[in-house]
Design a protein around this motif. Structure first.
Motif, mmCIF file in Angstrom:
data_model
loop_
_atom_site.group_PDB
_atom_site.id
_atom_site.type_symbol
_atom_site.label_atom_id
_atom_site.label_comp_id
_atom_site.label_asym_id
_atom_site.label_seq_id
_atom_site.Cartn_x
_atom_site.Cartn_y
_atom_site.Cartn_z
ATOM 1 N N PHE A 15 0.852 -1.195 0.000
ATOM 2 C CA PHE A 15 0.000 0.000 0.000
ATOM 3 C C PHE A 15 0.884 1.239 0.000
ATOM 4 O O PHE A 15 1.796 1.354 0.821
ATOM 5 N N PHE A 17 0.528 5.382 0.323
ATOM 6 C CA PHE A 17 -0.304 6.562 0.539
ATOM 7 C C PHE A 17 0.443 7.768 -0.011
ATOM 8 O O PHE A 17 1.536 8.081 0.455
ATOM 9 N N VAL A 18 -0.151 8.400 -0.992
ATOM 10 C CA VAL A 18 0.513 9.532 -1.644
ATOM 11 C C VAL A 18 -0.130 10.831 -1.162
ATOM 12 O O VAL A 18 -1.319 11.069 -1.398
ATOM 13 N N ARG A 20 -0.253 14.737 -1.409
ATOM 14 C CA ARG A 20 0.134 15.805 -2.337
ATOM 15 C C ARG A 20 -0.463 17.153 -1.949
ATOM 16 O O ARG A 20 -0.367 18.110 -2.702
ATOM 17 N N MET A 51 4.793 14.427 -1.574
ATOM 18 C CA MET A 51 5.267 15.073 -2.797
ATOM 19 C C MET A 51 4.370 16.278 -3.097
ATOM 20 O O MET A 51 3.344 16.460 -2.460
ATOM 21 N N ASP A 52 4.782 17.075 -4.082
ATOM 22 C CA ASP A 52 4.079 18.332 -4.360
ATOM 23 C C ASP A 52 3.857 19.066 -3.020
ATOM 24 O O ASP A 52 4.719 19.017 -2.152
ATOM 25 N N GLU A 90 9.711 13.338 -2.037
ATOM 26 C CA GLU A 90 10.252 13.520 -3.383
ATOM 27 C C GLU A 90 11.178 14.734 -3.402
ATOM 28 O O GLU A 90 10.781 15.841 -3.032
ATOM 29 N N LYS A 113 12.592 11.951 -8.335
ATOM 30 C CA LYS A 113 11.352 11.684 -9.066
ATOM 31 C C LYS A 113 11.398 10.303 -9.737
ATOM 32 O O LYS A 113 10.430 9.547 -9.684
ATOM 33 N N LEU A 116 11.157 7.517 -7.182
ATOM 34 C CA LEU A 116 9.782 7.433 -6.684
ATOM 35 C C LEU A 116 8.875 6.764 -7.719
ATOM 36 O O LEU A 116 8.027 5.933 -7.385
ATOM 37 N N THR A 117 9.091 7.108 -8.974
ATOM 38 C CA THR A 117 8.296 6.510 -10.050
ATOM 39 C C THR A 117 8.455 4.988 -10.053
ATOM 40 O O THR A 117 7.468 4.256 -10.166
ATOM 41 N N MET A 120 6.573 3.507 -7.135
ATOM 42 C CA MET A 120 5.129 3.494 -7.383
ATOM 43 C C MET A 120 4.736 2.277 -8.212
ATOM 44 O O MET A 120 3.721 1.637 -7.967
ATOM 45 N N GLU A 121 5.570 1.951 -9.189
ATOM 46 C CA GLU A 121 5.274 0.813 -10.063
ATOM 47 C C GLU A 121 5.268 -0.512 -9.303
ATOM 48 O O GLU A 121 4.651 -1.467 -9.729
ATOM 49 N N GLU A 122 5.983 -0.554 -8.159
ATOM 50 C CA GLU A 122 6.052 -1.802 -7.385
ATOM 51 C C GLU A 122 4.822 -2.019 -6.497
ATOM 52 O O GLU A 122 4.677 -3.069 -5.888
ATOM 53 N N GLN A 123 3.971 -0.997 -6.374
ATOM 54 C CA GLN A 123 2.860 -1.072 -5.412
ATOM 55 C C GLN A 123 1.688 -1.899 -5.932
ATOM 56 O O GLN A 123 1.526 -2.084 -7.133
ATOM 57 N N ILE A 126 -2.548 2.117 -4.552
ATOM 58 C CA ILE A 126 -2.075 3.489 -4.349
ATOM 59 C C ILE A 126 -3.254 4.363 -3.966
ATOM 60 O O ILE A 126 -4.219 4.504 -4.721
ATOM 61 N N MET C 3 0.910 1.087 -15.102
ATOM 62 C CA MET C 3 -0.125 1.755 -14.322
ATOM 63 C C MET C 3 -1.028 2.630 -15.190
ATOM 64 O O MET C 3 -0.601 3.176 -16.197
ATOM 65 N N HIS C 23 5.479 10.990 -13.748
ATOM 66 C CA HIS C 23 5.630 9.747 -12.984
ATOM 67 C C HIS C 23 5.073 8.539 -13.737
ATOM 68 O O HIS C 23 4.809 7.493 -13.145
ATOM 69 N N LYS C 97 -2.720 -1.420 -11.978
ATOM 70 C CA LYS C 97 -3.192 -0.614 -10.856
ATOM 71 C C LYS C 97 -3.520 0.775 -11.362
ATOM 72 O O LYS C 97 -3.127 1.149 -12.474
ATOM 73 N N VAL C 98 -4.220 1.507 -10.510
ATOM 74 C CA VAL C 98 -4.678 2.831 -10.902
ATOM 75 C C VAL C 98 -4.176 3.848 -9.876
ATOM 76 O O VAL C 98 -4.252 3.610 -8.676
#
Lengths: 129, 130, 102
Positions: A15, A17-18, A20, A51-52, A90, A113, A116-117, A120-123, A126, C3, C23, C97-98
């Protein structure tokens, strides 16, 4: 590392949690933190990203007395006690806002960045607030 | 496929609730299972039966209730967010000493754990918000 | 599959589209919904950015949101695919995933 007797049955998902959004101006930061705390009870692989404008959530020295709202920033320091230890900021978001790792209320790992990208792909899930 | 939704905004102010509704209708029509729709932040306002939109406008809460009834969709309103915003079921109203409840048919009030569980159980979690 | 990034903000007001674009890995997809659809149109200050991104990303726009806002499919950047809500559902299931860029 979990001890063998701590291992739970059932699926473990990643999981993320982003965060922003800045704190106080809207309730998203506070209520997002509430979800994160609850997630600790489910023994999932949890990470938090700032981030942001989300990087402002963990700025040191918040004092909200003058606006009549509760300062919830100390709660970020309590996350470790819930075994939520993967906190990422970030780099680009932080630097463009004139902040450094020393400005953060809690120890964080600074990711570029691109790093982090990849993370994110491993999650699996999100959640953005 | 087993899908779950998170709705973070109330009806009418922001399109998020409408988008989520249209998404659920399309997903159901395609034969997907909606494991749960979780309402958080101002999204809990989707669950009040006291809203009275004009007759020529859509009634978003009624549409959710219909979907819940027709397709057995689990509509869960976050208790912590709901208490802040005055969304109560009968039990909560009694417990808090309030004179009445306002939760709409097909909705139930429960904890944030239901959101995490939806993330674990569903194959996809789609977030609608602002 | 990579994604699916959803974007629901106008690129002229918020940074959601920039966040998604910066991203998204090669092979990822971006779906513009709600006020996000303004990012999918030809002849704007950001059209060039979207056209460039099409080399590595799939870009989709939600047709009902486009029509609601008085825009037609022929105003959409070439290479950007218009989908309906059923298509939105398909994208959610096709990608792993989204992530919503709110």
């Amino acid at each position: 590392m979990a001890e063998p007797w701590e291992e739970e049955e059932g699926p473990v998902k990643k999981f993320m949690f982003v965060n922003r959004k800045a704190p106080y101006g809207t309730i998203y930061a506070l209520e997002s933190l509430e979800v994160v705390l609850i997630s600790a009870a489910f023994d999932q692989d949890v990470s938090l990203v700032f981030m942001d404008d989300g990087v402002y959530q963990i700025k040191k020295g918040q004092d909200s007395k003058g606006i009549g709202m509760k300062n919830f920033s100390p709660t970020y320091r309590a996350l470790e006690g819930y075994d939520i230890e993967k906190l990422f900021v970030e780099k680009e978001s932080m630097e463009s806002r004139g902040l450094t790792a020393e400005d953060m209320i809690v120890p964080v790992e600074i990711l570029s960045k691109d790093e982090l990208t990849s993370l994110m792909e491993e999650q699996d899930v999100i959640l953005t607030f | 496929m087993k899908l779950a939704l998170l709705v973070n905004e109330g009806p009418y102010q922001h399109q998020a609730a409408d988008s989520a509704l249209q998404f659920v209708k399309a997903a159901v029509a395609k034969g997907h299972e909606i494991f749960r729709v979780f309402f958080y932040h101002d999204g809990v306002n989707n669950g009040t039966r006291f809203a009275v939109p004009p007759q020529d406008d859509r009634n978003i809460t009624v549409e959710w209730s219909k979907l819940a009834e027709e397709h057995k969709i689990d509509l869960v309103v976050c208790i912590a967010a709901a208490q802040r915003r005055g969304i109560l079921d009968e039990n909560e109203a009694k417990r808090q000493g309030k004179s009445g409840d306002n939760i709409a048919p097909g909705f139930r009030i429960s904890g944030l754990g239901q959101l995490i569980e939806a993330g674990i159980q569903a194959e996809r979690l789609v977030v609608f918000g602002d | 599959m990579a994604m699916l990034h959803t974007v629901n903000k106008s690129p002229f007001e918020k940074r959601s589209l920039d966040g998604a674009l910066s991203h998204a890995v090669n092979g990822a997809a971006i779906l513009m919904i709600e006020d996000g659809i303004y990012g999918a149109l030809k002849g704007t200050a950001i059209s060039g950015k979207i056209e460039k991104s099409l080399a590595t990303l799939k870009v989709y726009v939600l047709g009902p949101d486009l029509k609601a806002r008085g825009m037609t499919e022929d105003q959409v950047i070439d290479g950007v695919t218009v989908v309906d809500y059923a298509g939105f559902v398909d994208l959610v299931t096709e990608y792993d995933k989204v992530q919503a860029w709110l």
